[in-house]
Design a protein around this motif. Structure first.
Motif, PDB file in Angstrom:
ATOM      1  N   GLY A   9      -2.883   5.992   8.094  1.00 50.73           N
ATOM      2  CA  GLY A   9      -4.098   6.764   8.241  1.00 50.73           C
ATOM      3  C   GLY A   9      -4.614   7.359   6.957  1.00 50.73           C
ATOM      4  N   VAL A  10      -3.831   7.324   5.885  1.00 52.06           N
ATOM      5  CA  VAL A  10      -4.286   7.824   4.606  1.00 52.06           C
ATOM      6  C   VAL A  10      -4.913   6.665   3.844  1.00 52.06           C
ATOM      7  CG1 VAL A  10      -3.608   8.912   2.448  1.00 52.06           C
ATOM      8  CG2 VAL A  10      -2.468   9.553   4.558  1.00 52.06           C
ATOM      9  N   SER A  11      -6.233   6.671   3.714  1.00 55.41           N
ATOM     10  CA  SER A  11      -6.938   5.552   3.099  1.00 55.41           C
ATOM     11  C   SER A  11      -7.438   5.954   1.728  1.00 55.41           C
ATOM     12  CB  SER A  11      -8.122   5.119   3.982  1.00 55.41           C
ATOM     13  OG  SER A  11      -8.814   4.056   3.378  1.00 55.41           O
ATOM     14  N   THR A  12      -7.187   5.113   0.761  1.00 50.16           N
ATOM     15  CA  THR A  12      -7.647   5.386  -0.594  1.00 50.16           C
ATOM     16  C   THR A  12      -7.763   4.074  -1.345  1.00 50.16           C
ATOM     17  OG1 THR A  12      -7.188   6.675  -2.594  1.00 50.16           O
ATOM     18  CG2 THR A  12      -5.305   5.680  -1.498  1.00 50.16           C
ATOM     19  N   ASN A  13      -8.513   4.107  -2.425  1.00 52.00           N
ATOM     20  CA  ASN A  13      -8.604   2.946  -3.297  1.00 52.00           C
ATOM     21  C   ASN A  13      -7.243   2.728  -3.940  1.00 52.00           C
ATOM     22  OD1 ASN A  13      -9.039   1.245  -5.531  1.00 52.00           O
ATOM     23  ND2 ASN A  13     -11.160   1.901  -5.700  1.00 52.00           N
ATOM     24  N   VAL A  14      -6.709   1.500  -3.815  1.00 51.06           N
ATOM     25  CA  VAL A  14      -5.349   1.269  -4.316  1.00 51.06           C
ATOM     26  C   VAL A  14      -5.238   1.486  -5.818  1.00 51.06           C
ATOM     27  CG1 VAL A  14      -4.716  -0.291  -2.444  1.00 51.06           C
ATOM     28  CG2 VAL A  14      -5.760  -1.218  -4.506  1.00 51.06           C
ATOM     29  N   ALA A 137       1.119   0.340   4.629  1.00 49.10           N
ATOM     30  CA  ALA A 137       1.149  -1.067   5.040  1.00 49.10           C
ATOM     31  C   ALA A 137      -0.249  -1.633   5.235  1.00 49.10           C
ATOM     32  CB  ALA A 137       1.973  -1.218   6.318  1.00 49.10           C
ATOM     33  N   ALA A 138      -1.196  -0.810   5.714  1.00 48.88           N
ATOM     34  CA  ALA A 138      -2.549  -1.291   5.984  1.00 48.88           C
ATOM     35  C   ALA A 138      -3.278  -1.717   4.724  1.00 48.88           C
ATOM     36  CB  ALA A 138      -3.362  -0.221   6.719  1.00 48.88           C
ATOM     37  N   ASP A 267      -4.899  -7.967   4.574  1.00 49.77           N
ATOM     38  CA  ASP A 267      -5.055  -6.629   5.130  1.00 49.77           C
ATOM     39  C   ASP A 267      -5.983  -6.635   6.345  1.00 49.77           C
ATOM     40  OD1 ASP A 267      -3.351  -5.433   3.342  1.00 49.77           O
ATOM     41  OD2 ASP A 267      -4.933  -4.755   1.993  1.00 49.77           O
ATOM     42  N   ARG A 268      -7.001  -7.493   6.315  1.00 49.81           N
ATOM     43  CA  ARG A 268      -7.966  -7.521   7.416  1.00 49.81           C
ATOM     44  C   ARG A 268      -7.468  -8.328   8.609  1.00 49.81           C
ATOM     45  NH1 ARG A 268     -11.947  -8.001   3.176  1.00 49.81           N
ATOM     46  NH2 ARG A 268     -11.984 -10.278   3.429  1.00 49.81           N
ATOM     47  N   ALA A 269      -6.799  -9.436   8.363  1.00 54.79           N
ATOM     48  CA  ALA A 269      -6.469 -10.353   9.458  1.00 54.79           C
ATOM     49  C   ALA A 269      -4.971 -10.586   9.631  1.00 54.79           C
ATOM     50  CB  ALA A 269      -7.168 -11.698   9.229  1.00 54.79           C
ATOM     51  N   GLY A 270      -4.148  -9.990   8.782  1.00 54.13           N
ATOM     52  CA  GLY A 270      -2.711 -10.239   8.846  1.00 54.13           C
ATOM     53  C   GLY A 270      -2.332 -11.443   8.002  1.00 54.13           C
ATOM     54  N   PRO A 271      -1.126 -11.444   7.437  1.00 51.82           N
ATOM     55  CA  PRO A 271      -0.747 -12.527   6.517  1.00 51.82           C
ATOM     56  C   PRO A 271      -0.388 -13.842   7.199  1.00 51.82           C
ATOM     57  CG  PRO A 271       1.046 -10.958   6.725  1.00 51.82           C
ATOM     58  CD  PRO A 271      -0.110 -10.380   7.483  1.00 51.82           C
TER      59      PRO A 271
END
Length: 394
Positions: A9-14, A137-138, A267-271
């Motif tokens: 839930g913590v979203s940031t620019n990597v 992980a997201a 990240d969007r569709a899974g590996p």
């Protein structure tokens, strides 16, 4: 309540994640030293009078010590902590480059290569483990992509440039580039401070689940077997030196861009959904290359370039995807072991590609050898189609 950077839930620019900048600095400087000496150290041994077998031992010893070191890095991290282990790794990787000018004797060169292998083993395991520690992980696919770009960018420039610089400018400049990891030691210590500020993970008492890591390791081993074969033998398979340079550059650029951009897709569709198409394409690309080099005196240039681009995309993309799958298969307390397994698969595949193609080509032809490699890639398709479960969160 304090959130770990890697909290859901913590979203940031990597790029802005605390610790990413020192990680990228350490990785860029470390892999610059690696890329500069990988082709140049064997040439230095030849200058000292070594034959082909002796010069081949230089990188053979380097990779052997690298893999042996990777096995013990997780133990060293638990005993000594991130800072001392990473900083020592950077010094082991960089300092021997400054000692090479003292002697071009094969024994001395092999000894220094062994010390460098220790440093490289530390760098490879800690670097990828840190990515998993820092980023949720997201967003891990993007972070692995950025990390991979920092690594691949050094190889795009220095792998083809180092031999030219050694022969036309002098080995002194190459050895200076090989010492760049020394400058990464402060970044390693800064990175360690960030890692030690993160909340401690809970020890669940679970044994390291190595069985869950076999699938991605075998997938990685197959594609790096192909990549190792191409990196080692393209110059010998091609009938034109100019074509060789373009082909290897195309392969390196395609791999770098694929390893970088594949993370966002994962990240969007899974590996998992991207793995099997890349396995099939890697086999197809190797078959195209095998066809292009069937005549040792007249390489089919367009086919070679097409095949190198295709295999490059698969080589870079599967590095990203298999790393993600490996970390998804374990709990946080096993990230260092997962990193070690992934890196052993990468280095073992790279070395096996050289050995396998060399042995088969000696008895038949390079074209036949590449068909065998294509078969090895395709043999992992059942693994690519499998959808294993994920490790519990923790």
């Amino acid at each position: 309540m304090r959130h770990r950077v890697g909290s859901p839930g913590v979203s940031t620019n990597v790029w802005r994640v605390p610790g990413m900048r020192p990680l990228l600095a350490m990785s860029f400087l470390g892999f610059s030293g690696y890329a500069a000496l990988l082709p140049a150290a064997p040439l230095w041994a030849v200058r000292g009078g070594a034959d082909e077998a002796g010069s081949g031992l230089v990188n053979g010893v380097f990779m052997l010590v690298t893999v042996l070191t990777q096995l013990v890095v997780p133990i060293a991290l638990r005993r000594f902590g991130w800072g001392p282990v990473m900083a020592a790794g950077m010094l082991f990787l960089g300092v021997p480059s400054l000692l090479h000018p003292l002697s071009d004797d094969l024994g001395v060169t092999l000894a220094l290569s062994g010390v460098r292998g220790m440093g490289f083993g530390v760098l490879t395991v800690t670097g990828s483990a840190v990515v998993a520690e820092l980023v949720p992980a997201a967003q891990r696919g993007r972070a692995v992509g950025v990390y991979g770009l920092a690594i691949a960018s050094t190889q795009v420039g220095l792998l083809p440039a180092a031999p030219w610089l050694a022969e036309n400018v002098g080995f002194g400049l190459v050895f200076a580039l090989g010492a760049l990891p020394i400058l990464g030691a402060p970044a390693a210590l800064a990175l360690a401070r960030v890692l030690h500020s993160l909340p401690e993970h809970e020890e669940a008492g679970e044994r390291t689940p190595y069985g869950r890591m076999i699938r991605p390791m075998l997938l990685l081993l197959a594609v790096t077997l192909a990549g190792g074969a191409l990196i080692t033998f393209t110059a010998q398979m091609s009938s034109s030196s100019g074509l060789t340079v373009v082909a290897l550059l195309l392969f390196s650029v395609a791999a770098a861009l694929s390893r970088w951009r594949m993370g966002a897709l994962a990240d969007r569709a899974g590996p998992d959904r991207f793995i099997w198409p890349l396995v099939v394409l890697s086999a197809a690309g190797m078959l195209v290359i095998a066809w292009s080099v069937r005549d040792p005196l007249a390489t089919a240039g367009a086919a070679l370039l097409l095949g190198m681009a295709v295999v490059g995309v698969c080589y870079g993309g599967l590095q990203n995807l298999t790393m993600l799958v490996t970390f998804a298969a374990v709990r946080r307390q096993h990230y260092s072991q997962a990193s070690a397994v992934w890196n052993i698969g990468f280095d073992a595949g790279t070395g096996a590609g050289s050995v396998l193609v060399g042995l088969v080509a000696a008895g038949t032809s390079f074209s036949t050898a590449l068909v065998v490699v294509a078969g090895c890639c395709l043999a992992t398709l059942p693994l690519a189609l499998a959808r294993p479960g994920r490790a519990p969160v923790g």
